[in-house]
Design a protein around this motif. Sequence first.
Motif, mmCIF file in Angstrom:
data_model
loop_
_atom_site.group_PDB
_atom_site.id
_atom_site.type_symbol
_atom_site.label_atom_id
_atom_site.label_comp_id
_atom_site.label_asym_id
_atom_site.label_seq_id
_atom_site.Cartn_x
_atom_site.Cartn_y
_atom_site.Cartn_z
ATOM 1 N N ARG A 1 16.094 5.452 10.952
ATOM 2 C CA ARG A 1 15.419 6.545 10.249
ATOM 3 C C ARG A 1 13.919 6.499 10.478
ATOM 4 N NH1 ARG A 1 12.750 7.612 5.404
ATOM 5 N NH2 ARG A 1 12.825 5.438 4.722
ATOM 6 N N ALA A 2 13.344 5.297 10.451
ATOM 7 C CA ALA A 2 11.894 5.159 10.604
ATOM 8 C C ALA A 2 11.419 5.697 11.942
ATOM 9 C CB ALA A 2 11.491 3.694 10.453
ATOM 10 N N VAL A 3 12.091 5.311 13.017
ATOM 11 C CA VAL A 3 11.633 5.724 14.340
ATOM 12 C C VAL A 3 11.911 7.209 14.585
ATOM 13 C CG1 VAL A 3 13.727 5.119 15.649
ATOM 14 C CG2 VAL A 3 11.496 5.026 16.763
ATOM 15 N N LEU A 4 13.031 7.726 14.064
ATOM 16 C CA LEU A 4 13.355 9.130 14.272
ATOM 17 C C LEU A 4 12.397 10.047 13.518
ATOM 18 C CD1 LEU A 4 17.250 8.914 14.102
ATOM 19 C CD2 LEU A 4 15.861 9.384 16.133
ATOM 20 N N GLN A 5 12.080 9.691 12.277
ATOM 21 C CA GLN A 5 11.172 10.535 11.513
ATOM 22 C C GLN A 5 9.734 10.424 12.027
ATOM 23 O OE1 GLN A 5 11.664 10.044 7.271
ATOM 24 N NE2 GLN A 5 13.657 11.036 7.313
ATOM 25 N N GLY B 1 6.891 -2.802 13.642
ATOM 26 C CA GLY B 1 6.480 -4.191 13.550
ATOM 27 C C GLY B 1 7.111 -4.853 12.342
ATOM 28 N N ALA B 2 6.281 -5.526 11.553
ATOM 29 C CA ALA B 2 6.768 -6.255 10.381
ATOM 30 C C ALA B 2 6.567 -5.494 9.081
ATOM 31 C CB ALA B 2 6.060 -7.608 10.304
ATOM 32 N N SER B 3 6.162 -4.225 9.156
ATOM 33 C CA SER B 3 5.952 -3.423 7.945
ATOM 34 C C SER B 3 7.214 -2.659 7.566
ATOM 35 C CB SER B 3 4.806 -2.421 8.143
ATOM 36 O OG SER B 3 3.564 -3.084 8.251
ATOM 37 N N ASP B 4 7.395 -2.450 6.259
ATOM 38 C CA ASP B 4 8.545 -1.701 5.773
ATOM 39 C C ASP B 4 8.400 -0.211 6.077
ATOM 40 O OD1 ASP B 4 9.604 -4.032 4.807
ATOM 41 O OD2 ASP B 4 9.092 -3.659 2.700
ATOM 42 N N THR B 5 9.488 0.508 5.898
ATOM 43 C CA THR B 5 9.513 1.946 6.133
ATOM 44 C C THR B 5 8.919 2.699 4.950
ATOM 45 O OG1 THR B 5 11.554 1.634 7.396
ATOM 46 C CG2 THR B 5 11.038 3.878 6.720
ATOM 47 N N LEU B 6 8.277 3.822 5.210
ATOM 48 C CA LEU B 6 7.810 4.687 4.133
ATOM 49 C C LEU B 6 9.002 5.179 3.317
ATOM 50 C CD1 LEU B 6 5.226 6.796 6.155
ATOM 51 C CD2 LEU B 6 4.658 5.474 4.109
ATOM 52 N N PRO B 7 8.864 5.237 2.002
ATOM 53 C CA PRO B 7 9.974 5.754 1.196
ATOM 54 C C PRO B 7 10.104 7.265 1.340
ATOM 55 C CG PRO B 7 8.066 5.318 -0.194
ATOM 56 C CD PRO B 7 7.722 4.810 1.182
ATOM 57 N N GLY B 8 11.314 7.769 1.149
ATOM 58 C CA GLY B 8 11.541 9.208 1.164
ATOM 59 C C GLY B 8 11.376 9.821 2.546
ATOM 60 N N ASN B 9 11.086 11.105 2.560
ATOM 61 C CA ASN B 9 10.915 11.828 3.814
ATOM 62 C C ASN B 9 9.556 11.494 4.424
ATOM 63 O OD1 ASN B 9 11.688 13.721 5.828
ATOM 64 N ND2 ASN B 9 10.357 15.247 4.872
ATOM 65 N N VAL B 10 9.553 11.093 5.682
ATOM 66 C CA VAL B 10 8.322 10.666 6.338
ATOM 67 C C VAL B 10 7.555 11.885 6.857
ATOM 68 C CG1 VAL B 10 7.341 9.337 8.241
ATOM 69 C CG2 VAL B 10 9.290 8.434 6.964
ATOM 70 N N THR B 11 6.340 12.058 6.368
ATOM 71 C CA THR B 11 5.484 13.175 6.771
ATOM 72 C C THR B 11 4.105 12.636 7.129
ATOM 73 O OG1 THR B 11 4.652 13.536 4.530
ATOM 74 C CG2 THR B 11 6.683 14.700 5.144
ATOM 75 N N PHE C 1 0.856 -1.185 0.000
ATOM 76 C CA PHE C 1 0.000 0.000 0.000
ATOM 77 C C PHE C 1 0.890 1.232 0.000
ATOM 78 C CE2 PHE C 1 -1.767 -3.457 2.488
ATOM 79 C CZ PHE C 1 -2.891 -3.767 1.731
ATOM 80 N N ALA C 2 0.680 2.123 -0.967
ATOM 81 C CA ALA C 2 1.514 3.319 -1.129
ATOM 82 C C ALA C 2 2.994 2.935 -1.190
ATOM 83 C CB ALA C 2 1.260 4.319 -0.009
ATOM 84 N N ALA C 3 3.274 1.859 -1.905
ATOM 85 C CA ALA C 3 4.644 1.357 -2.107
ATOM 86 C C ALA C 3 5.299 0.870 -0.822
ATOM 87 C CB ALA C 3 5.518 2.426 -2.778
ATOM 88 N N VAL C 4 4.487 0.532 0.173
ATOM 89 C CA VAL C 4 5.010 0.017 1.435
ATOM 90 C C VAL C 4 4.493 -1.402 1.642
ATOM 91 C CG1 VAL C 4 5.105 0.297 3.935
ATOM 92 C CG2 VAL C 4 5.089 2.316 2.463
ATOM 93 N N GLN C 5 5.406 -2.355 1.739
ATOM 94 C CA GLN C 5 4.994 -3.714 2.077
ATOM 95 C C GLN C 5 4.514 -3.714 3.518
ATOM 96 O OE1 GLN C 5 4.813 -5.850 -0.286
ATOM 97 N NE2 GLN C 5 4.133 -7.651 0.844
ATOM 98 N N THR C 6 3.248 -4.023 3.696
ATOM 99 C CA THR C 6 2.581 -3.841 4.991
ATOM 100 C C THR C 6 2.082 -5.165 5.545
ATOM 101 O OG1 THR C 6 1.852 -1.614 4.330
ATOM 102 C CG2 THR C 6 0.685 -2.650 6.176
ATOM 103 N N ALA C 7 2.432 -5.439 6.788
ATOM 104 C CA ALA C 7 1.883 -6.594 7.491
ATOM 105 C C ALA C 7 0.604 -6.148 8.198
ATOM 106 C CB ALA C 7 2.890 -7.124 8.503
#
Length: 332
Positions: A236-240, A96-106, A22-28
């Motif tokens: 990066r995921a947790v900081l953004q 969790g088991a989901s990938d990070t959002l691409p680019g800058n997280v907003t 979903f939105a280019a994010v592999q989501t569990a």
Amino acid sequence: MASILEAVPQRVNPGHAHEGSFAAVQTAYWHYGAGESLPVFPEKCFESQGLSSDSPAIVLVHGFRGDHHGLELIAHYLLQEIPGAHIMIPDVPGFGASDTLPGNVTIDAYTSWLHEFIAQVSKYRNSQVLVVGHSFGSIVCSAYAARFSTSLAALSLINPISEPALKGKQRVGSLLASGYYALGAALPEELGYPLLRSQAVTRLTSEFMMRTKDRELRRFINGQHASYFGSFSSRRAVLQAYKVSIERTAAEFAPEVSVPTQMLVAAKDDLGTVGTASAMYAALGSHSAGHVTRMDIIPEVGHLIHYETPRYAAYLLRSFMDQLSFVQKSRG
């Protein structure tokens, strides 16, 4: 008078894990309820199994640093309140088991992801979706409801973030947390990553948020936080995500929310007050749109409604759905 704080249930349905993009994010995501072992997307398999696509669909969105486990107790009790419901809990991108959002997280990136997820939930259903967000999830869900109001039937916010983290009653704690995350970002990867996963910091945060005196429940909550608060996909995921969590609030989107809305507010929340929650409630655009709105205040509990009073939260969610005739309409 008996305490409203609850005990740990002896057995909780763990649901069934599935994946989608979903939105280019592999989501569990985890599905709870009838047909939970079947993939939700697409839902042709439901028809082949004789399962109804008219039953209520509920999507739960968890808070910062958690994953789907944090809302399993509410899902457990919702299925007791509404046995025919289909409940989905995705792991928010980066956790969790989901990938990070691409680019800058907003916040817009999160809402685009959630929009795609909910669009797929709705695609094969005759019933609209109730979206429920807890804490950080309340920010994401409020922003989503403001941006995509026609995509959902109703919105429920549990422990909604009603005041800016750096300006509210917990300003000092928020500044300390900001320092912690800044240090985690500044240190080399081999030092910063373990710091952000620190069990000592997790335990301190857990103890700070709990209100229950029940030893078994305290052990359970500490165990949940110890097991899942470090399950982020990257530094990066947790900081953004943290940056979004302190810069945005659910309250700022309230005037643009024009769907039936419920707020489940804790009387002793560390991340907001009844006063700021009341101001957010008064600002909801759904009032002017003529929709049903309600604010339920839960005594004794703090920021952990989902752990300390999940049965009561599920009851209040069901009550809101009944008020909207949501369940009855979904049943045909």
